[in-house]
Design an enzyme around this catalytic site. Structure first.
Site, short mmCIF file in Angstrom:
data_model
loop_
_atom_site.label_atom_id
_atom_site.label_comp_id
_atom_site.label_asym_id
_atom_site.label_seq_id
_atom_site.Cartn_x
_atom_site.Cartn_y
_atom_site.Cartn_z
N LYS A 112 -0.90 8.50 -10.12
CA LYS A 112 -2.12 7.76 -9.76
C LYS A 112 -2.73 7.08 -10.96
O LYS A 112 -3.35 6.02 -10.82
CB LYS A 112 -3.12 8.69 -9.08
CG LYS A 112 -2.67 9.10 -7.68
CD LYS A 112 -3.80 9.54 -6.80
CE LYS A 112 -3.29 9.81 -5.39
NZ LYS A 112 -4.28 10.40 -4.51
N LYS A 192 7.77 8.89 -0.73
CA LYS A 192 7.16 9.52 0.45
C LYS A 192 6.30 8.51 1.21
O LYS A 192 5.78 7.56 0.61
CB LYS A 192 6.35 10.76 0.05
CG LYS A 192 5.01 10.47 -0.54
CD LYS A 192 4.14 11.72 -0.55
CE LYS A 192 2.74 11.35 -0.98
NZ LYS A 192 1.67 11.78 -0.14
N LYS A 195 -0.46 6.77 2.44
CA LYS A 195 -1.58 5.96 2.95
C LYS A 195 -1.69 4.66 2.18
O LYS A 195 -2.16 3.67 2.70
CB LYS A 195 -2.90 6.69 2.69
CG LYS A 195 -3.16 7.87 3.56
CD LYS A 195 -4.58 8.36 3.25
CE LYS A 195 -4.75 9.78 3.71
NZ LYS A 195 -5.17 10.68 2.65
P1 ATP Z 1 -1.92 9.00 -0.60
O1 ATP Z 1 -0.73 8.46 0.07
O2 ATP Z 1 -3.04 8.04 -0.67
O3 ATP Z 1 -1.61 9.73 -1.87
P2 ATP Z 1 -1.56 11.03 1.24
O4 ATP Z 1 -1.03 10.28 2.38
O5 ATP Z 1 -0.65 11.83 0.37
O6 ATP Z 1 -2.46 10.10 0.36
P3 ATP Z 1 -3.42 13.20 1.34
O7 ATP Z 1 -4.78 13.19 1.85
O8 ATP Z 1 -3.26 13.23 -0.11
O9 ATP Z 1 -2.64 11.96 1.89
O10 ATP Z 1 -2.56 14.34 2.01
C1 ATP Z 1 -2.95 15.07 3.13
C2 ATP Z 1 -1.89 16.05 3.54
O11 ATP Z 1 -0.77 15.35 4.09
C3 ATP Z 1 -1.32 16.89 2.40
O12 ATP Z 1 -1.07 18.20 2.87
C4 ATP Z 1 -0.06 16.21 2.06
O13 ATP Z 1 0.86 17.08 1.45
C5 ATP Z 1 0.42 15.75 3.43
N1 ATP Z 1 1.28 14.59 3.32
C6 ATP Z 1 0.95 13.39 2.80
N2 ATP Z 1 1.98 12.54 2.87
C7 ATP Z 1 3.00 13.23 3.45
C8 ATP Z 1 4.35 12.90 3.78
N3 ATP Z 1 4.84 11.70 3.55
N4 ATP Z 1 5.11 13.84 4.36
C9 ATP Z 1 4.61 15.07 4.61
N5 ATP Z 1 3.36 15.45 4.33
C10 ATP Z 1 2.56 14.55 3.74
#
Ligand code: ATP
Ligand code: LTN
Length: 325
Positions: A112, A192, A195
């Site tokens: 980040k 991965k 968002k």
């Molecule tokens: P960003 O993409 O902006 O970093 P994020 O999508 O990772 O955000 P978070 O709020 O950080 O979202 O994560 C919320 C939950 O969703 C956490 O438990 C994270 O491990 C899970 N998560 C996020 N992305 C994935 C993914 N691609 N596959 C499985 N679990 C995920």
């Protein structure tokens, strides 16, 4: 006494099927047999720039999505992190026992801080997360694979505090589902699903329209093969198979039993039908819940009162041990 489960999601963008499959879906399954506490971590979200008006809206959107995905306020407590000041108080105290070098090694910080201007909040993010978890004497933390390193830090800090000041915190265990823990981008299966992906085809959001879902699945990157076979799945294709299995709530083997021999195109159609069906149910509930803001705020208010009450016990004991009254 039942186990305490704690987890959270940042209201930093639109929730996607990675969040759903990796996190929310597990929460729903755990809430029947545990004391579950689910947080909307807005203080974490502001470690990267957020539009203030949008952030307020996103907090309510995420809360409504928690409920629409099956989190039941009669079984679980749902609250907004910034409404419980105990989180930042404990984070500050934990800061004083956190080695600088350990924070520097955090992968999420490295990623980040390349994308955004690095600030002290981004660096300290994992300590606030440790505070979130430790305040509630949490047993289990259901998260995606990317959060494992933060959970290790949380455990290290708890152990360090306990050995320095006497038994205070329970050591939490991460719960990371084997197959569904890391849903990958539909456009670049090495990354991965996220968002914040700038490629709009990479991520299926929970509130996407049917057309958007179908287009994204149709254009999902696979390999140049044409028929599904158990022994030759590329990363892109396996990711689609994992999504299919997770939404069917069965294991990958059963998916292969069903789709082996089908063409990629046929399978993508099946997957699109399944995702559309699944998300349309969530969306219907979401719109009902989001349109009754008073009821939604009441759920969050009850969650906040519970969270403050429960976490104050831990914070009080921490303060006494450290010499703060
Ligand atoms: P960003 O993409 O902006 O970093 P994020 O999508 O990772 O955000 P978070 O709020 O950080 O979202 O994560 C919320 C939950 O969703 C956490 O438990 C994270 O491990 C899970 N998560 C996020 N992305 C994935 C993914 N691609 N596959 C499985 N679990 C995920
Ligand atoms: N960093 C987490 C969100 C988060 C969290 C938590 C998850 C903040 N505090 C406590 C579990 C428990 C993420 O998913 N990116």
């Amino acid at each position: 006494m039942s186990k305490v489960v704690f987890s959270g999601i940042q209201p930093s963008g639109n929730l996607h099927i990675g969040n759903y499959i990796g996190a929310l879906n597990q929460w729903v399954k755990m809430q029947d047999s545990t004391e579950s506490i689910f947080c909307i971590v807005d203080l974490h979200a502001i470690t990267v720039p957020q539009d203030p008006v949008q952030l307020k809206e996103k907090v309510l959107e995420v809360a409504a999505l928690y409920l629409a995905c099956g989190i039941d306020p009669k079984k679980s407590h749902i609250f907004v992190q910034s409404e419980n000041p105990n989180h930042t108080s404990l984070a500050w105290i934990l800061n004083t026992i956190t080695p600088f070098g350990q924070l520097e090694r955090m992968t999420q910080f490295k990623d980040k801080s390349e994308k955004h201007e690095a600030n002290a909040g981004l660096f300290d993010y994992p300590v606030l997360m440790a505070a979130d978890i430790l305040l509630y004497q949490t047993d289990e933390v259901p998260v995606g694979q990317d959060q494992k390193q933060h959970l290790e830090l949380t455990r290290d800090l708890a152990e360090k505090f306990n050995s320095k000041f006497g038994q205070t915190f329970k050591l939490p265990v991460p719960v990371i589902s084997k197959e569904a823990a890391r849903i990958m981008s539909l456009q670049n299966p090495d990354n991965k699903m996220s968002k914040s992906d700038t490629n709009s085809l990479a991520t299926i959001y929970l509130l996407d329209s049917e057309d958007q879902i179908r287009e994204k699945i149709k254009k999902a990157v696979t390999d140049s093969g044409s028929q599904i076979s158990r022994d030759a799945s590329s990363e892109g294709l396996s990711n689609l198979l994992v999504i299919y299995s997770a939404l069917k709530d069965w294991d990958l083997n059963k998916t292969y039993d069903e789709v082996e021999g089908k063409s990629y195109g046929e399978f993508k159609n099946l997957l699109a039908d399944l995702v559309v069906l699944h998300l349309s149910k969530i969306q219907k509930k979401y719109h009902e819940i989001r349109s009754d803001e008073k009821a939604l705020r009441q759920v969050l208010g009850e969650g906040r009162d519970f969270a403050i009450e429960k976490s104050s016990q831990t914070l009080q004991s921490v303060k006494e041990k450290v010499g703060l009254v």
